[in-house]
Write a protein that holds these residues in place. Structure first.
Motif: not given
Length: 138
Positions: A45, A47, A100, A103-104, A107, A109-111
């Protein structure tokens, strides 16, 4: 699987994160990824916002993890080489991951998930003198 490959996979289950290594536009890069072991494969998994999955999907990558930051008596590192496919995991597979991140790099977090099929595996162990353990050595 060979015994070293089985040992490498077993060690991988002890830590939640590792690093994917591949190339993007002919330049090498390493990116962190969370993983779980499921049915003989490694589900990664990352980002999606960073775009690293585009360089990995459909290609050959290396994946490595270790317990070097721990206080464990046995220090080890595992490396795998194999192919990666971007996948939509089952709900049961998603539940195997720890919570999860929020943020990364600022941004949300969009896995994105990738199934890694290891073809080669290696295990390395590291021994230290007890009095030097945990110290930086020049």
């Amino acid at each position: 699987m060979l015994s070293e490959e089985l040992h490498a996979v077993q060690l991988l289950t002890r830590v939640p994160y590792g690093r994917v290594a591949t190339s993007m536009r002919a330049m090498p890069f390493v990116a962190p990824a969370c993983h779980v072991v499921t049915e003989g494969t490694i589900l990664l998994r990352m980002h999606a916002g960073l775009g690293y999955h585009r360089a990995c999907g459909g290609g050959v990558v290396a994946y490595g993890a270790d317990n070097f930051g721990s206080a464990a008596a046995e220090q080890w590192s595992v490396q795998f080489t194999g192919t990666v496919e971007i996948v939509e995991p089952t709900d049961a597979e998603v539940e195997l991951f720890d919570s999860r991140p929020l943020a990364i790099d600022g941004q949300p977090f969009d896995p994105i998930y990738m199934r890694f099929m290891p073809q080669l595996a290696a295990v390395h162990t590291v021994e230290y003198f007890p009095e030097r353990r945990g110290q930086y050595v020049a």
